[in-house]
Design a protein around this motif. Structure first.
Motif, PDB file in Angstrom:
ATOM      1  N   ILE A 145      44.079  45.817  41.347  1.00 26.23           N
ATOM      2  CA  ILE A 145      46.081  45.992  40.058  1.00 26.23           C
ATOM      3  C   ILE A 145      45.494  44.928  39.934  1.00 26.23           C
ATOM      4  O   ILE A 145      46.629  44.864  38.672  1.00 26.23           O
ATOM      5  N   GLY A 146      45.419  43.575  39.605  1.00 29.40           N
ATOM      6  CA  GLY A 146      46.151  42.416  39.110  1.00 29.40           C
ATOM      7  C   GLY A 146      45.068  42.807  37.821  1.00 29.40           C
ATOM      8  O   GLY A 146      44.047  42.740  37.509  1.00 29.40           O
ATOM      9  N   GLU A 147      45.810  41.147  37.009  1.00 27.46           N
ATOM     10  CA  GLU A 147      45.512  41.164  35.861  1.00 27.46           C
ATOM     11  C   GLU A 147      44.399  39.326  35.739  1.00 27.46           C
ATOM     12  O   GLU A 147      45.635  38.450  35.912  1.00 27.46           O
ATOM     13  N   PRO A 148      43.717  39.270  35.130  1.00 23.01           N
ATOM     14  CA  PRO A 148      42.931  40.106  33.603  1.00 23.01           C
ATOM     15  C   PRO A 148      42.235  41.036  34.400  1.00 23.01           C
ATOM     16  O   PRO A 148      41.795  40.268  35.225  1.00 23.01           O
ATOM     17  N   ARG A 149      42.174  42.541  34.063  1.00 23.14           N
ATOM     18  CA  ARG A 149      42.041  43.899  34.513  1.00 23.14           C
ATOM     19  C   ARG A 149      40.302  43.263  35.019  1.00 23.14           C
ATOM     20  O   ARG A 149      39.682  43.830  35.444  1.00 23.14           O
ATOM     21  N   GLU A 150      39.970  42.693  33.597  1.00 23.29           N
ATOM     22  CA  GLU A 150      38.049  42.798  33.695  1.00 23.29           C
ATOM     23  C   GLU A 150      37.268  41.850  34.814  1.00 23.29           C
ATOM     24  O   GLU A 150      36.445  42.451  35.388  1.00 23.29           O
ATOM     25  N   ILE A 151      38.073  41.235  35.154  1.00 26.36           N
ATOM     26  CA  ILE A 151      37.773  39.897  35.871  1.00 26.36           C
ATOM     27  C   ILE A 151      37.888  40.455  36.912  1.00 26.36           C
ATOM     28  O   ILE A 151      37.152  39.504  38.136  1.00 26.36           O
ATOM     29  N   TRP A 152      38.976  41.099  37.566  1.00 28.69           N
ATOM     30  CA  TRP A 152      39.165  40.961  38.876  1.00 28.69           C
ATOM     31  C   TRP A 152      38.466  42.550  39.323  1.00 28.69           C
ATOM     32  O   TRP A 152      38.192  42.548  40.708  1.00 28.69           O
ATOM     33  N   ARG A 153      38.141  43.503  38.381  1.00 30.76           N
ATOM     34  CA  ARG A 153      37.319  44.646  38.289  1.00 30.76           C
ATOM     35  C   ARG A 153      35.930  44.431  38.469  1.00 30.76           C
ATOM     36  O   ARG A 153      35.179  44.418  39.428  1.00 30.76           O
ATOM     37  N   LYS A 154      35.678  42.603  38.229  1.00 37.63           N
ATOM     38  CA  LYS A 154      34.003  42.650  38.101  1.00 37.63           C
ATOM     39  C   LYS A 154      34.238  41.836  39.902  1.00 37.63           C
ATOM     40  O   LYS A 154      33.059  41.799  40.770  1.00 37.63           O
ATOM     41  N   ARG A 155      35.251  41.472  40.642  1.00 36.40           N
ATOM     42  CA  ARG A 155      35.206  40.379  42.317  1.00 36.40           C
ATOM     43  C   ARG A 155      35.491  41.512  42.554  1.00 36.40           C
ATOM     44  O   ARG A 155      35.611  41.550  44.056  1.00 36.40           O
ATOM     45  N   ALA A 156      35.510  43.299  42.709  1.00 36.22           N
ATOM     46  CA  ALA A 156      35.407  43.715  43.599  1.00 36.22           C
ATOM     47  C   ALA A 156      34.209  44.490  44.717  1.00 36.22           C
ATOM     48  O   ALA A 156      34.017  43.998  46.128  1.00 36.22           O
ATOM     49  N   LEU A 157      32.720  44.189  43.968  1.00 36.36           N
ATOM     50  CA  LEU A 157      31.347  43.212  44.799  1.00 36.36           C
ATOM     51  C   LEU A 157      31.649  42.330  45.031  1.00 36.36           C
ATOM     52  O   LEU A 157      30.736  41.962  46.748  1.00 36.36           O
ATOM     53  N   THR A 158      32.086  41.261  44.261  1.00 36.79           N
ATOM     54  CA  THR A 158      31.449  39.857  45.231  1.00 36.79           C
ATOM     55  C   THR A 158      32.675  39.212  46.244  1.00 36.79           C
ATOM     56  O   THR A 158      32.171  37.859  46.432  1.00 36.79           O
ATOM     57  N   ILE A 159      33.477  39.592  45.858  1.00 32.90           N
ATOM     58  CA  ILE A 159      34.837  39.422  46.652  1.00 32.90           C
ATOM     59  C   ILE A 159      35.398  40.442  48.124  1.00 32.90           C
ATOM     60  O   ILE A 159      35.464  40.261  48.901  1.00 32.90           O
ATOM     61  N   ALA A 160      35.871  41.399  47.908  1.00 38.28           N
ATOM     62  CA  ALA A 160      36.586  42.657  47.970  1.00 38.28           C
ATOM     63  C   ALA A 160      35.437  43.037  48.909  1.00 38.28           C
ATOM     64  O   ALA A 160      35.663  42.807  50.144  1.00 38.28           O
ATOM     65  N   VAL A 161      34.240  43.621  48.614  1.00 42.09           N
ATOM     66  CA  VAL A 161      33.391  43.879  49.912  1.00 42.09           C
ATOM     67  C   VAL A 161      32.719  42.599  50.910  1.00 42.09           C
ATOM     68  O   VAL A 161      33.198  43.441  52.014  1.00 42.09           O
ATOM     69  N   PRO A 162      32.443  41.766  49.978  1.00 39.87           N
ATOM     70  CA  PRO A 162      32.906  40.649  51.775  1.00 39.87           C
ATOM     71  C   PRO A 162      33.636  40.490  52.467  1.00 39.87           C
ATOM     72  O   PRO A 162      33.531  40.715  53.764  1.00 39.87           O
TER      73      PRO A 162
END
Length: 948
Positions: A184-201
């Motif tokens: 849910i963080g902002e800036p949304r575009e940056i945090w959305r991209k981090r789903a694969l690079t941060i959240a998944v690992p």
């Protein structure tokens, strides 16, 4: 308003989602806690709550409080399958601590790191890692201190509980804040991209840690239960020995009767023999002998026992579990011998064991199977039936005495003393399988299954032993290897997330910055073009001198000029140079251009612009000054063609004028009435009818000027109009004029509703019908009243008689009918003339009216004949009193033209007492007959009609 409502709905939705996530992740986190649930290596809701406050501010604090409260209520309910006052206190305490920690933590992070944030600079990441353990001191300190003050944790466990709470919250914040920002963080575009690079690992690492933790914790748990299994085996073996000892007790006692085949066992024999056994098995509460006594033997049996025990009787237990004398039965099994014989056991001597259904069934089963049978768990007769226990019964048959031996076992002693030494480390539950009743149970939650189970058979019944480690056992055998491993692994996961944030953030920030600048340039290029070309309003821009520098297509269309015609021209001189009356309008007085001097926006709902063709255009105008570097450089004017609206307004005004003229000059009264009854529009005709001026009438309601007798039915019609039951109604009613005179009107009313069928106002048409009512009254008077005496005539008399008969049928109200004839009237009329006769008739009518009540009726049939209906009488005596009063009135002389005349009257009376066979015609005939009887008896008297 719509946007505000949408924001409120979205806030409610997000809050409910946060409550749900808090409860679910909280339950999952507590599943990782070591038994008995004091310490969890990670508590995700702590991190989610602080992250939510960091992102959304204090608006989410109610959701955090509610989520924490519900989670802890659920935990309390899971522990005991009920919610206690203590559970609510604990839930409120932890909810307050969690909300406070989230509030202060979110505020601190927003103050130090700022938001929105990419959380990719080393300074921000280090600040976050240093702040996390400090923030999480809040909830751990408040909650654990509160639990200690409530007595829910021991003082020796305070530091361990506080440390595990603090570590769980800290790791929850370190791991969950980055994951929450990805969601849910902002800036949304940056945090959305981090789903694969941060959240998944991080999630994969977290899942592997959980799997490893589960495997290791199971091994630890298995190791910790070795001693528990040994204790449970020890308990079960001791229970088996106790069961077998009771079978030995009953077997040894039965030998006393088996060897006495010819002579009876005496009380002394039984006492000495059983006392030795009782000393060997002290856990047995009592041993009883109950011989079988046939009904024919009852008297001799009682007599014999009464020698030893005064007032001995064979007893039974009644419905209130009181001991009473036994009723007559074919046979009894009264307790005769009991060891030990003391006050509590002496009270049950003589109790018929077969009088209790559960004992009777066991006795019958023991006799049939010829072996010892145990009773189901039951309330023992001793101590007023408050003791839970069981009995082992053994049949004695074929000896000198038939009967049953029984051993009495008190559950609190037989099982309690066995299990009590293990109470600190092992929870025990012993259940009678057939009945499902517990003989012993110190489980905190009866729904939990035991970790150790063993089945027993005793006295033909099956029992199940369940055991479970206590909280103290778990505390003494707790293993920390898996917990430490998970905590360290989670901290490592948080560090990994921090490194990934720093690594991915820089590139994302640069990409975002480039994209942002590009988008700004595009927006700058397209924005003005979109605004001016897509809006339905005309737009033009002037410089500080009023010269047009820009126009949009809509402005060109409305003014009839091309873009080239407009650019560089003075806007005021071109199309705003004169008002509609063709008078002059100097440029210095133009308020549209004047904003460059006033520096204030100007708005007008109606101005005149001139089309290229020379025709006027009605427009609404907004003119605002343009600033650059705090200096005015021109004006922006937005205008819209309102010519169609202007035509509609003019048409509406004309229609309204016509409507007012129709109302004003209508020949009948017309009014518009509000829903609460107030006149809002009235015409002069209505004012003339009620005598008020227009201003006076519109300050009043129709209720105020309506006659009270007509108001209720009028309001009833109004309510039916409002409810939609009718569309219109018509009625005759009376208005009270300003001069307090009454005026009869005919009212026709309807209701006006809007498109949604909602009532708006009433429309009333009022016609003055006073003259018509006067004519109607004159016709009515002539039809129903005598023209000379003004008394009711024969037609009205018949109506009144019908009413009297109806009153009797409904309410059994008696009445009397009087027929009166003036004595010697014909002679007076013939000798003195009709004028004198008329005076006498009027005076007679007046005197008769003075004698009766308002509810009675005096009528003239014709000539000198009068009729009275005397209503609601109790008996004939009431009619007699009236007749005497009439005769008294007529005894006074009548003055006519200076002379006095005396005249009497003969009266006939018929009383109606409800005889169904008597009709109106017959009743009149009876009264007439009685009147002639009065004349025949000498006149000037009264007579009652009698059927004989």
């Amino acid at each position: 308003m719509i946007n505000q409502l949408s924001i409120q709905n979205k806030t409610v939705t997000y809050s409910l989602l946060l409550v749900l996530v808090y409860v679910i992740t909280g339950k999952l986190g507590l599943m990782l806690a070591l038994p008995p649930g004091y310490a969890s290596a990670i508590f995700p809701p702590a991190g989610i709550a602080i992250a939510a406050t960091f992102v959304a501010g204090r608006a989410v604090l109610p959701a955090i409080f509610l989520g924490s409260f519900l989670l802890n209520i659920l935990v309390g309910y899971s522990a005991g399958h009920q919610v206690t006052v203590t559970d609510i206190e604990v839930a409120l305490l932890i909810a307050v601590a969690s909300a406070l920690q989230a509030s202060l933590g979110g505020w601190w992070l927003k103050h130090k790191i700022k938001y929105p944030t990419t959380l990719d600079s080393p300074i921000d990441v280090v600040t976050f890692f240093i702040s996390a353990p400090v923030i999480c001191l809040i909830s751990a300190t408040i909650s654990v201190t509160g639990l200690l003050s409530l007595g829910l944790i021991e003082e020796s466990l305070f530091f361990t509980s506080w440390a595990s709470w603090w570590i769980g919250d800290t790791l929850g914040l370190i791991v969950m804040l980055p994951l929450t920002l990805v969601a849910i963080g902002e800036p949304r575009e940056i945090w959305r991209k981090r789903a694969l690079t941060i959240a998944v690992p991080m999630l994969i690492t977290f899942a592997l840690l959980i799997i490893t933790f589960v495997v290791v914790s199971r091994w630890e748990r298995k190791e910790s239960l070795v001693e528990f299994d040994a204790l449970s085996n020890q308990i079960s073996e001791q229970l088996r020995v106790r069961f077998e000892s009771q079978e030995a007790v009953i077997g040894q006692t039965s030998a006393l009767f088996s060897y006495r085949t010819s002579e009876k066992v005496t009380r002394q024999d039984f006492y000495h023999f059983v006392s030795a056994i009782k000393r060997e098995y002290p856990m047995t509460y009592a041993i009883e002998w109950a011989p079988k006594v046939m009904h024919r033997e009852r008297a001799s049996y009682v007599k014999q026992l009464s020698k030893e025990f005064k007032e001995f009787e064979i007893k039974q237990v009644d419905a209130q579990r009181k001991l009473v004398t036994s009723s007559n039965k074919d046979f009894y099994f009264p307790i005769t011998y009991i060891v030990p014989l003391k006050e509590a056991t002496r009270a049950i001597l003589g109790v018929d064991l077969a009088s209790l259904p559960d004992r009777k069934d066991v006795i019958q089963s023991a006799i049939n199977l010829k072996k010892a049978i145990a009773s189901p768990p039951t309330r023992l007769i001793i101590n007023d039936g408050t003791e839970l226990g069981l009995m082992l019964l053994y049949p004695i048959h074929g000896t000198s005495q038939d009967g049953v031996l029984s051993t009495v076992l008190r559950a609190s002693v037989f099982f309690g003393e066995l299990f009590k030494p293990f109470a600190h480390t092992v929870h025990v539950r012993l259940t009678d399988v057939q009945s499902g009743k517990d003989l012993y149970n110190d489980f905190t939650d009866n729904q939990i299954e035991g970790l150790y189970t063993r089945d027993f058979k005793f006295g033909g019944r099956y029992y199940r032993l369940d055991t479970l480690p206590t909280a103290l056992y778990y505390q003494q055998h707790r293993g920390w290897q898996s917990w430490n491993m998970l905590a360290i692994g989670l901290f490592g996961t948080g560090l990994m997330g921090a490194l990934l944030l720093i690594g991915t953030g820089y590139t994302a920030r640069i990409e975002n910055l480039v994209k942002q600048k590009t988008e700004e340039l595009k927006d700058s290029f397209y924005r003005f073009q979109e605004i001016t070309s897509t809006l339905g309003e005309g737009i033009y821009v002037t410089d500080i001198n009023g010269m047009i520098t820009f126009t949009n297509p809509k402005a060109q269309e409305l003014l009839g000029h091309s873009e080239s015609d407009l650019l560089g021209q003075n806007a005021h001189l071109l199309f705003h140079h004169r008002p509609i009356d063709e008078s002059g309008h100097p440029e210095r007085e133009c308020v549209i251009n004047g904003v460059v001097h006033s520096k204030q926006p100007y708005k007008s709902t109606e101005e005149i612009f001139w089309h290229k063709s020379g025709s006027p255009i009605y427009v609404s105008v907004n003119s605002v000054p343009f600033f650059r570097n705090n200096e005015i450089i021109g004006t922006l004017v937005v205008f819209d063609d309102i010519s169609d609206r202007k035509k509609i307004e003019l048409a509406l005004r004309a229609s309204e004028k016509s409507f007012k003229e129709i109302i004003e000059y209508a020949p009948i009264g017309i009014a518009i009435v509000s829903l609460d009854g107030r006149f809002t529009v009235v015409n002069q005709t209505l004012c003339n009818i009620v005598g008020y001026t227009n201003d006076e009438l519109i300050r009043r309601t129709f209720q105020e000027i309506t006659h009270p007798d007509d108001l209720s039915i009028d309001l009833e019609h109004v309510q039916r109009l409002l409810d939609g039951e009718i569309d219109t109604y018509r009625m005759e009613k009376r208005y009270i004029r300003k001069d307090k005179m009454l005026v009869w009107v005919q009212l026709s009313a309807s209701i006006f509703r809007d498109e949604d069928l909602t009532p708006q106002y009433f429309i009333a048409q009022i016609e003055d019908i006073s003259e018509r009512k006067i004519r109607d009254n004159e016709v009515h008077q002539h039809a129903y009243f005598d023209t000379l005496t003004k008394l009711p005539n024969r037609r009205m008399l018949m109506d009144k008689l019908n009413q009297a008969f109806s009153q009797f049928e409904q309410y059994q109200r008696k009445f009397a009918l009087f027929f009166l004839d003036l004595d010697h009237f014909k002679q007076i009329n013939d000798t003195l003339g009709h004028d004198v006769g008329d005076v006498i008739l009027k005076e007679a009518a007046s005197r008769l009216l003075s004698c009766v009540r308002s509810s009675d009726t005096v009528a003239r049939l014709g000539g000198d004949e009068f009729v009275i209906i005397l209503t609601e009488i109790a008996s004939a005596h009431d009619a007699q009193m009236l007749a005497e009063e009439i005769l008294h009135k007529f005894s006074e002389p009548i003055e006519v033209n200076g002379s006095e005349l005396s005249i009497g009257t003969s009266i006939g009376i018929a009383v109606y007492d409800g005889d169904a066979k008597t009709s109106i015609k017959e009743l009149m005939k009876y009264a007439d007959s009685a009147m002639y009887e009065s004349k025949a008896s000498g006149r000037n008297r009264y007579s009652f009609y009698t059927s004989t």
